[in-house]
Write a protein that holds these residues in place. Structure first.
Motif, short mmCIF file in Angstrom:
data_model
loop_
_atom_site.label_atom_id
_atom_site.label_comp_id
_atom_site.label_asym_id
_atom_site.label_seq_id
_atom_site.Cartn_x
_atom_site.Cartn_y
_atom_site.Cartn_z
N VAL A 1 -7.27 -1.10 -8.70
CA VAL A 1 -7.46 -1.91 -6.72
C VAL A 1 -9.15 -1.05 -6.84
N GLY A 2 -9.67 -2.20 -5.70
CA GLY A 2 -10.91 -2.21 -5.77
C GLY A 2 -11.98 -3.39 -6.55
N GLN A 3 -11.09 -3.78 -7.27
CA GLN A 3 -11.44 -5.02 -7.60
C GLN A 3 -11.07 -6.03 -7.29
N GLY A 4 -11.32 -7.54 -7.07
CA GLY A 4 -11.22 -8.52 -6.49
C GLY A 4 -11.82 -9.11 -7.67
N ILE A 5 -12.65 -11.05 -6.88
CA ILE A 5 -12.67 -11.72 -7.07
C ILE A 5 -13.94 -13.37 -5.98
N MET A 6 -15.35 -12.62 -6.51
CA MET A 6 -15.98 -13.56 -5.42
C MET A 6 -15.43 -15.00 -5.02
N PRO A 7 -15.75 -15.68 -4.13
CA PRO A 7 -15.28 -17.00 -4.04
C PRO A 7 -16.28 -17.71 -4.56
N HIS A 8 -15.16 -18.65 -5.72
CA HIS A 8 -15.98 -19.29 -6.88
C HIS A 8 -15.11 -20.85 -6.16
N MET A 9 -15.22 -21.59 -6.82
CA MET A 9 -13.98 -22.89 -7.76
C MET A 9 -13.60 -22.61 -8.57
N ASP A 10 -13.12 -23.20 -9.42
CA ASP A 10 -13.07 -23.48 -11.00
C ASP A 10 -13.92 -25.11 -11.14
N SER A 11 -14.59 -24.58 -12.77
CA SER A 11 -15.67 -25.83 -12.67
C SER A 11 -14.67 -27.57 -12.59
N SER B 1 -7.18 -30.84 -2.45
CA SER B 1 -8.36 -30.34 -1.05
C SER B 1 -8.12 -29.05 -2.18
N SER B 2 -7.32 -28.23 -2.03
CA SER B 2 -7.16 -26.59 -2.05
C SER B 2 -8.11 -26.74 -3.74
N ARG B 3 -7.94 -27.39 -4.01
CA ARG B 3 -8.71 -27.00 -5.89
C ARG B 3 -10.07 -27.19 -5.81
N PHE B 4 -10.38 -28.71 -5.01
CA PHE B 4 -11.38 -29.20 -4.99
C PHE B 4 -12.68 -28.44 -3.75
N ASN B 5 -12.32 -29.07 -2.54
CA ASN B 5 -12.85 -28.59 -2.10
C ASN B 5 -12.84 -27.02 -1.34
N TYR B 6 -12.34 -26.66 -1.49
CA TYR B 6 -12.18 -25.33 -0.86
C TYR B 6 -13.00 -23.53 -2.07
N LYS B 7 -13.50 -23.27 -1.73
CA LYS B 7 -14.18 -22.00 -2.53
C LYS B 7 -12.35 -21.00 -2.66
N HIS B 8 -12.28 -20.08 -3.96
CA HIS B 8 -11.03 -19.19 -2.97
C HIS B 8 -11.73 -17.74 -4.28
N SER B 9 -11.00 -16.67 -3.23
CA SER B 9 -11.59 -15.47 -3.83
C SER B 9 -10.30 -14.43 -3.26
N ILE B 10 -10.64 -13.12 -4.02
CA ILE B 10 -10.24 -12.06 -3.17
C ILE B 10 -10.64 -10.70 -3.22
N SER B 11 -10.12 -10.14 -2.49
CA SER B 11 -11.11 -8.92 -1.71
C SER B 11 -11.28 -7.74 -2.43
N LYS B 12 -12.24 -6.26 -2.57
CA LYS B 12 -11.80 -5.52 -2.90
C LYS B 12 -11.06 -4.54 -2.27
#
Ligand SMILES: O=C(O)CCC(=O)C(=O)O
Ligand SMILES: [Fe+2]
Length: 252
Positions: free
Chosen positions: A131-141, A187-198
């Protein structure tokens, strides 16, 4: 391992064909396949509750890195790397760890059985979010990894935000329930970043989404050339040699 599951219903005729699904929700066999962002798909209850428990037990018997523990001691989030080791500090794959552990076999067999146009994943990163951890917006290489990324969610739900790389006002929020499989392609893989909030509590269509310990398994296929592969195998990750190679940047 209990193998009574939805995959029994899949034949080569009703395999999920990622390139041919256009509507937001498609019924395949008795499964409902949601496509909330162009090229992304969510399959709820991809594994059973019993399989989830057994997976967590297997994972918790293994070594976690992060929180001061190598090979990624600087990470606050704990991770386990299988197939290949990824260095978050140097943003590249640094070591070939060999074949994936056998406790993942049934999941990979299910991918192959249920999803066509899919390459065999050769890397799995287990992420733990307290709880309190997430992942910053990023695109997998895109240079390192193949066109299909799969993420299996365990234990706790969370919201994942997709933000278009060219237009940050273009956002979609997706609910990842425990035991669901998220497929990211096109598109979801290459045109968007994905993230999870804290955030410990979030809301999705009026539903309260309370976060607890969440564990996810992200499966990828390394697409490096034979030359790069030799460098990975030969790289001493502790010395950081060759770790500045730009072409291997992995945006996490
Ligand atoms: O936890 C997840 O579902 C996603 C993890 C992720 O985006 C990643 O490891 O690149
Ligand atoms: Fe990711």
């Amino acid at each position: 391992m209990n193998s009574s599951n939805s995959s029994e219903h899949f034949t080569s005729q009703n395999k999920i064909k990622l390139s041919s699904i256009t509507s937001p929700v498609t019924e395949i066999s008795h499964l409902s396949l949601n496509s909330p962002v162009d090229g992304s798909y969510i399959i709820d209850e991809f594994i059973t509750k019993q399989e989830e428990i057994e997976l967590i037990n297997s994972i918790d018997l293994r070594e976690w890195s992060g929180n001061g523990i190598p090979p990624n001691p600087e990470m606050r989030r704990r991770t386990q790397h299988y197939g290949y080791e990824f260095s978050y500090r140097y943003r590249k794959v640094v070591q070939n760890l060999g074949t994936l552990p056998t406790f993942l076999d049934f999941i990979i067999a299910r991918f192959i059985k249920q999803i066509s146009e899919m390459e065999y994943p050769n890397m799995c990163i287990v992420n733990e979010y307290q709880v309190g951890q997430g992942i910053m917006p990023h695109m997998d290489s895109a240079e390192l990894f193949g066109p299909v990324i799969l993420s299996l969610s365990l234990l706790s739900p969370c919201l994942m935000t997709f933000t278009h790389t060219q237009d940050s006002s273009n956002q979609s929020i997706v609910l990842l329930r425990p035991r669901s499989l998220l497929i990211m392609t096109k598109s979801s893989r290459f045109n968007y970043k994905h993230s999870i909030s804290k955030d410990a509590i979030e809301y999705y269509n009026g539903e309260e989404i309370k976060r607890d310990r969440r564990v996810s398994l992200t499966f990828r296929t390394i697409v490096t050339s034979k030359d790069e592969e030799e460098k990975i195998v030969g790289t001493d990750c502790k010395s950081g040699m060759r770790c500045t190679t730009k072409s291997n940047a992995f945006h996490l």
